[in-house]
Design a protein around this motif. Structure first.
Motif, PDB file in Angstrom:
ATOM      1  N   TYR A 114     -28.241 -89.685 -18.246  1.00 30.06           N
ATOM      2  CA  TYR A 114     -28.127 -91.015 -17.641  1.00 30.06           C
ATOM      3  C   TYR A 114     -28.108 -92.110 -18.700  1.00 30.06           C
ATOM      4  CZ  TYR A 114     -29.462 -88.579 -13.330  1.00 30.06           C
ATOM      5  OH  TYR A 114     -29.519 -87.712 -12.258  1.00 30.06           O
ATOM      6  N   ASN A 115     -28.085 -91.738 -19.965  1.00 25.66           N
ATOM      7  CA  ASN A 115     -28.136 -92.755 -21.018  1.00 25.66           C
ATOM      8  C   ASN A 115     -26.776 -93.369 -21.317  1.00 25.66           C
ATOM      9  OD1 ASN A 115     -26.958 -91.088 -23.444  1.00 25.66           O
ATOM     10  ND2 ASN A 115     -28.515 -89.768 -22.524  1.00 25.66           N
ATOM     11  N   ALA A 139     -22.805-105.022 -15.116  1.00 25.17           N
ATOM     12  CA  ALA A 139     -24.004-104.482 -14.483  1.00 25.17           C
ATOM     13  C   ALA A 139     -24.325-103.088 -15.009  1.00 25.17           C
ATOM     14  CB  ALA A 139     -23.822-104.437 -12.965  1.00 25.17           C
ATOM     15  N   TYR A 140     -23.321-102.222 -15.095  1.00 31.05           N
ATOM     16  CA  TYR A 140     -23.563-100.818 -15.429  1.00 31.05           C
ATOM     17  C   TYR A 140     -23.891-100.590 -16.899  1.00 31.05           C
ATOM     18  CZ  TYR A 140     -22.313 -98.903 -10.880  1.00 31.05           C
ATOM     19  OH  TYR A 140     -22.299 -98.565  -9.554  1.00 31.05           O
ATOM     20  N   TYR A 141     -23.427-101.467 -17.786  1.00 34.56           N
ATOM     21  CA  TYR A 141     -23.596-101.221 -19.219  1.00 34.56           C
ATOM     22  C   TYR A 141     -24.371-102.337 -19.898  1.00 34.56           C
ATOM     23  CZ  TYR A 141     -20.047 -97.629 -18.534  1.00 34.56           C
ATOM     24  OH  TYR A 141     -19.354 -96.524 -18.096  1.00 34.56           O
ATOM     25  N   THR A 163     -24.118 -97.614 -23.558  1.00 32.28           N
ATOM     26  CA  THR A 163     -25.474 -97.330 -23.093  1.00 32.28           C
ATOM     27  C   THR A 163     -25.614 -97.882 -21.692  1.00 32.28           C
ATOM     28  OG1 THR A 163     -26.315 -97.583 -25.362  1.00 32.28           O
ATOM     29  CG2 THR A 163     -27.936 -97.605 -23.569  1.00 32.28           C
ATOM     30  N   MET A 164     -26.072 -97.056 -20.758  1.00 34.85           N
ATOM     31  CA  MET A 164     -26.231 -97.521 -19.386  1.00 34.85           C
ATOM     32  C   MET A 164     -27.366 -98.536 -19.293  1.00 34.85           C
ATOM     33  SD  MET A 164     -25.308 -94.563 -16.664  1.00 34.85           S
ATOM     34  CE  MET A 164     -24.816 -95.872 -15.536  1.00 34.85           C
ATOM     35  N   ASN A 165     -27.204 -99.456 -18.352  1.00 31.82           N
ATOM     36  CA  ASN A 165     -28.119-100.580 -18.208  1.00 31.82           C
ATOM     37  C   ASN A 165     -29.098-100.332 -17.065  1.00 31.82           C
ATOM     38  OD1 ASN A 165     -29.359-103.072 -18.251  1.00 31.82           O
ATOM     39  ND2 ASN A 165     -27.680-104.121 -17.180  1.00 31.82           N
ATOM     40  N   PHE A 184     -36.176 -82.030 -14.290  1.00 30.85           N
ATOM     41  CA  PHE A 184     -35.106 -82.588 -15.110  1.00 30.85           C
ATOM     42  C   PHE A 184     -35.536 -82.661 -16.576  1.00 30.85           C
ATOM     43  CE2 PHE A 184     -34.956 -84.394 -10.875  1.00 30.85           C
ATOM     44  CZ  PHE A 184     -33.659 -84.111 -10.492  1.00 30.85           C
ATOM     45  N   ARG A 185     -34.552 -82.492 -17.444  1.00 32.60           N
ATOM     46  CA  ARG A 185     -34.705 -82.749 -18.871  1.00 32.60           C
ATOM     47  C   ARG A 185     -33.800 -83.938 -19.171  1.00 32.60           C
ATOM     48  NH1 ARG A 185     -31.095 -83.105 -23.501  1.00 32.60           N
ATOM     49  NH2 ARG A 185     -32.045 -82.071 -25.300  1.00 32.60           N
ATOM     50  N   PHE A 186     -34.385 -85.044 -19.619  1.00 43.12           N
ATOM     51  CA  PHE A 186     -33.641 -86.285 -19.795  1.00 43.12           C
ATOM     52  C   PHE A 186     -33.104 -86.391 -21.219  1.00 43.12           C
ATOM     53  CE2 PHE A 186     -36.611 -87.090 -16.331  1.00 43.12           C
ATOM     54  CZ  PHE A 186     -35.777 -87.619 -15.364  1.00 43.12           C
ATOM     55  N   ASP A 187     -31.790 -86.361 -21.345  1.00 38.05           N
ATOM     56  CA  ASP A 187     -31.133 -86.479 -22.633  1.00 38.05           C
ATOM     57  C   ASP A 187     -31.324 -87.888 -23.192  1.00 38.05           C
ATOM     58  OD1 ASP A 187     -29.090 -85.472 -24.640  1.00 38.05           O
ATOM     59  OD2 ASP A 187     -28.003 -87.195 -23.837  1.00 38.05           O
ATOM     60  N   LEU A 188     -31.647 -87.970 -24.495  1.00 41.28           N
ATOM     61  CA  LEU A 188     -31.854 -89.260 -25.165  1.00 41.28           C
ATOM     62  C   LEU A 188     -32.656 -90.214 -24.282  1.00 41.28           C
ATOM     63  CD1 LEU A 188     -28.348 -89.844 -26.819  1.00 41.28           C
ATOM     64  CD2 LEU A 188     -30.368 -88.742 -27.791  1.00 41.28           C
ATOM     65  N   ALA A 189     -33.840 -89.760 -23.888  1.00 38.40           N
ATOM     66  CA  ALA A 189     -34.595 -90.459 -22.848  1.00 38.40           C
ATOM     67  C   ALA A 189     -35.067 -91.838 -23.267  1.00 38.40           C
ATOM     68  CB  ALA A 189     -35.790 -89.605 -22.424  1.00 38.40           C
ATOM     69  N   THR A 190     -35.224 -92.085 -24.557  1.00 39.84           N
ATOM     70  CA  THR A 190     -35.679 -93.402 -24.984  1.00 39.84           C
ATOM     71  C   THR A 190     -34.742 -94.496 -24.498  1.00 39.84           C
ATOM     72  OG1 THR A 190     -36.752 -92.461 -26.934  1.00 39.84           O
ATOM     73  CG2 THR A 190     -36.311 -94.809 -26.989  1.00 39.84           C
ATOM     74  N   SER A 191     -33.443 -94.193 -24.404  1.00 37.29           N
ATOM     75  CA  SER A 191     -32.474 -95.187 -23.908  1.00 37.29           C
ATOM     76  C   SER A 191     -32.804 -95.618 -22.485  1.00 37.29           C
ATOM     77  CB  SER A 191     -31.057 -94.614 -23.953  1.00 37.29           C
ATOM     78  OG  SER A 191     -30.604 -94.456 -25.272  1.00 37.29           O
ATOM     79  N   LEU A 192     -33.349 -94.689 -21.701  1.00 36.50           N
ATOM     80  CA  LEU A 192     -33.651 -94.999 -20.305  1.00 36.50           C
ATOM     81  C   LEU A 192     -34.866 -95.896 -20.185  1.00 36.50           C
ATOM     82  CD1 LEU A 192     -33.234 -91.376 -18.881  1.00 36.50           C
ATOM     83  CD2 LEU A 192     -31.466 -93.113 -19.224  1.00 36.50           C
ATOM     84  N   ALA A 193     -35.755 -95.826 -21.161  1.00 38.90           N
ATOM     85  CA  ALA A 193     -37.021 -96.551 -21.071  1.00 38.90           C
ATOM     86  C   ALA A 193     -37.080 -97.751 -22.007  1.00 38.90           C
ATOM     87  CB  ALA A 193     -38.176 -95.596 -21.383  1.00 38.90           C
ATOM     88  N   ARG A 194     -35.944 -98.147 -22.566  1.00 37.18           N
ATOM     89  CA  ARG A 194     -35.934 -99.299 -23.470  1.00 37.18           C
ATOM     90  C   ARG A 194     -35.763-100.581 -22.688  1.00 37.18           C
ATOM     91  NH1 ARG A 194     -32.760 -97.551 -26.999  1.00 37.18           N
ATOM     92  NH2 ARG A 194     -34.171 -97.247 -28.770  1.00 37.18           N
ATOM     93  N   GLY A 195     -36.728-101.494 -22.859  1.00 36.64           N
ATOM     94  CA  GLY A 195     -36.648-102.805 -22.244  1.00 36.64           C
ATOM     95  C   GLY A 195     -36.273-103.851 -23.268  1.00 36.64           C
TER      96      GLY A 195
END
Length: 684
Positions: free
Chosen positions: A260-261, A282-284, A302-304, A330-341
């Motif tokens: 999802y990154n 919106a998406y990026y 990078t998804m937004n 689930f195993r989240f690929d490059l998960a830091t991207s998902l949790a970056r604010g």
């Protein structure tokens, strides 16, 4: 959201906050002719929708979005481009690379700032309306406790394409993955949880296709709800559901590797396939100059997830795979991207908080790949409960120790005990560390002991790609050899590394094929190799190694002290005052500070009991003594066995086949061969 059939017709709903209008396009059954174009005239906030009576499952469709084409402002609407539904449950038809997929006309001075008027429908697969109901019967998730879990990373096609026991018509498919020969093998080696590399619909990058290659791994997602058609032998999503049901019947969980990154649309020069054409801003995540994309993933965009509609889509996708497809995590690929604010990685941010409060997702297994390429991207150990994390420090330290690198003994001690230096905080369990020796992106275990340098020439990038350093060693030869001494040394080192993995606190993960000696010929980045290089080679499996792994799995299952939830810190136990963990040198004395820093200190001994804070006495009588000898031959002084017990040798990596041996009562010294792992338990 998406296309929902109610028995009498289909409701279509899609998000766009900045479009001026959206059309639903219906296609013929072969996907070649556009039959109707229906405006979505209903709008609730930013959700556009229309109900079409009389439509049924099997109907093919796509969208076209009208709006401003102002790339300098991040607006990339182009109604000539057919767009996939982000919520498509099934994607049908072949994707064809063509310049018509681009929102601009390449080769002009304005590049992506221009506007291309060609219709892209001929090159696009279509979304298909489906009935997702499935006769699950009495299907139950295995729900293995983390402490009992053994993860196994594999690729659906890579696991089955060359398997002689799988029906040739089902090789490379979900049904082949869940066939009896595969399930029997996984059961034999003690696997509780299969982690499937990406199975959501994805495509291959244009530069790969033009070189005659493909994105075999699948980390270029274009449909977050749709199983990839390449894995469905008959083209139906029930094949995925059948696979999951069969795995559950065999007592094995299914975890999906999800991406999802980023998406397959790439950067500003990439194609307009779905998200970009519906609502690019919106998406990026866009750069300060909104013409360009923030690329924290190395894949162009990078998804937004800071946008509510995008976060909702990800959460809806996760819930769909759990509730409708019955997956277990689930195993989240490059998960830091998902949790970056806005301020960087945020363990209390939107994505993590949304999952932790979700009544469906908070109860499934969640594994983070705790890094990406963005600022502050390496976040190993920073994720909160209930996330587990892939521990690459474990991988590197174990490889370095058995390779003979100096100064690693103190580090290997920490890795054996669950990497408490990184994970023992905020109530996290020792099982949070997912320990592994090899994964898809790197050398296989066989190649770790067979090559000192990567050989990625087949990827067409002049061997510049791939992970470095590999901490590998051919032990006297590069690649295949007939030298019996080298082969014996390689076999023992593999056993040593696997024994270390199963002796370590945390959650063990194996790479598919490592248990049978699978090699990729030194390619440590086989992402583009949809061929024998990346497929598991079942022609000459190492049965002795597979039997050894099965023994290790049984040993771990039979001894609770190897799979504790609580960390061990050499604290006295309330029951008997004995420390839960005691490190020793080969002479039986505790290591000194100088020992831990001595490069010649290579024989590490440890006595393991239940953690001092363990409630009750469920594992209080289980005691193990392990010798991890990375040095030369030595004599080891055994500690006094507890109570009326004597030491029993239950594992010795000098031999491929294991037998249990009681030591003679009163025997206090044992000879341990060079580069060996030996384990004793205290038996009545």
């Amino acid at each position: 959201m998406g296309a929902t059939w109610d028995g009498q017709g289909v409701n279509f709903a899609v998000f766009s906050g900045e479009a001026h209008g959206i059309d639903l396009c219906l296609f013929s059954t072969d996907g070649r002719r556009e039959l109707a174009r229906i405006p979505l005239r209903e709008r609730d906030g930013d959700i556009w929708h229309v109900y079409v009576a009389g439509l049924s499952p099997g109907s093919l469709y796509g969208y076209r979005a009208r709006g401003p084409h102002e790339p300098e402002q991040g607006l990339r609407f182009n109604h000539n481009k057919l767009l996939l539904d982000p919520y498509a449950r099934k994607i049908t038809g072949r994707f064809r690379w063509s310049d018509a997929l681009l929102g601009y006309r390449p080769g002009t001075a304005r590049t992506d700032l221009g506007f291309d008027s060609r219709d892209s429908a001929f090159a696009m697969p279509k979304a298909e309306v489906v009935d997702v109901n499935f006769p699950w019967g009495n299907d139950r998730r295995p729900n293995h406790r983390r402490s009992l879990s053994v993860h196994y990373e594999t690729h659906v096609k890579g696991m089955t394409a060359g398997h002689p026991g799988v029906d040739p018509r089902k090789r490379g498919s979900f049904l082949g993955m869940a066939s009896a020969p595969v399930l029997d093998h996984l059961d034999k080696i003690g696997v509780t949880t299969v982690q499937l590399m990406p199975v959501q619909a994805h495509l291959s990058e244009r530069f790969l296709v033009e070189k005659g290659l493909s994105n075999f791994w699948g980390y270029q997602t274009i449909g977050f709800f749709a199983p990839d058609p390449r894995f469905m032998s008959g083209g139906d999503i029930w094949e995925f559901q059948t696979m999951v049901r069969r795995f559950h019947s065999a007592g094995i969980e299914v975890i999906l590797d999800v991406v999802y990154n980023h998406t397959a649309e790439g950067n500003q020069l990439g194609p307009t396939l779905s998200f970009r054409g519906l609502d690019n801003r919106a998406y990026y995540r866009l750069a300060e100059d909104p013409r360009y994309y923030i690329d924290d993933t190395g894949c162009g965009n990078t998804m937004n997830l800071g946008h509510p509609a995008v976060l909702r889509m990800v959460m809806d996708s996760l819930r769909y795979w759990v509730e409708v497809m019955h997956v277990d995590g689930f195993r989240f690929d490059l998960a830091t991207s998902l949790a970056r604010g806005p301020a960087g990685f945020d363990a209390r941010g939107g994505f993590i908080s949304a999952i932790k409060q979700d009544p469906v997702l908070r109860n499934v297994k969640l594994v983070a790949e705790p890094w990406d390429l963005g600022p502050g991207g390496y976040q190993l150990g920073a994720w909160p409960h209930p996330f587990m994390e892939l521990n690459d420090r474990y991988r590197d330290d174990v490889r370095r120790f058995w390779k003979g690198d100096e100064g690693v003994t103190s580090s290997i001690a920490g890795r054996l005990m669950g990497s408490a230096d990184m994970f023992d905080h905020d109530g996290r369990a020792a099982t949070a560390s997912v320990n592994f020796l090899a994964s898809h992106d790197g050398f296989t275990l066989e190649d770790i002991v067979s090559y000192s340098a990567k050989r990625n020439w087949g990827n067409g990038e002049e061997n510049r790609d791939g992970h470095e350093p590999n901490h590998s060693d051919g032990l006297g030869a590069e690649g295949p050899t007939l030298d019996p001494d080298i082969l014996a040394a390689r076999a023992r080192r593999k056993r040593n590394m696997l024994a270390t993995l199963f002796l370590s606190q945390g959650t063990p993960m194996m790479l598919a094929g490592d248990e049978i000696g699978n090699s990729q010929g030194g390619n440590n980045n086989a992402y583009a190799q949809d061929n024998a290089t990346a497929w598991v080679n079942w022609d000459r499996p190492d049965h002795d190694l597979a039997d050894f792994v099965a023994w290790l799995a049984r040993m771990r299952r039979d001894h609770p002290v190897l799979r504790q939830r609580l960390f061990l810190h050499s604290k006295p136990r309330h029951r008997d005052g004995i420390p839960d963990l005691s490190w020793r040198r080969s002479d039986g004395e505790p290591p000194t500070t100088e020992d831990w820093h001595d490069p010649n200190f290579r024989c590490l001994c440890v006595e393991i009991r239940a953690a001092s804070a363990t409630p009750g006495y469920s594992m209080s009588d289980d005691v193990l003594f392990a010798v991890i000898n990375g040095g030369g031959d030595c004599t080891v002084q055994l500690p006094d066995p507890p109570g009326r017990r004597r030491w029993r040798r239950i594992m010795d990596t000098t031999a491929a086949r294991q037998t249990t041996v009681f030591l003679v009562p009163g025997r206090t010294e044992v000879a341990v061969a060079a580069e060996t792992v030996v384990v004793f338990d205290a038996a009545p």
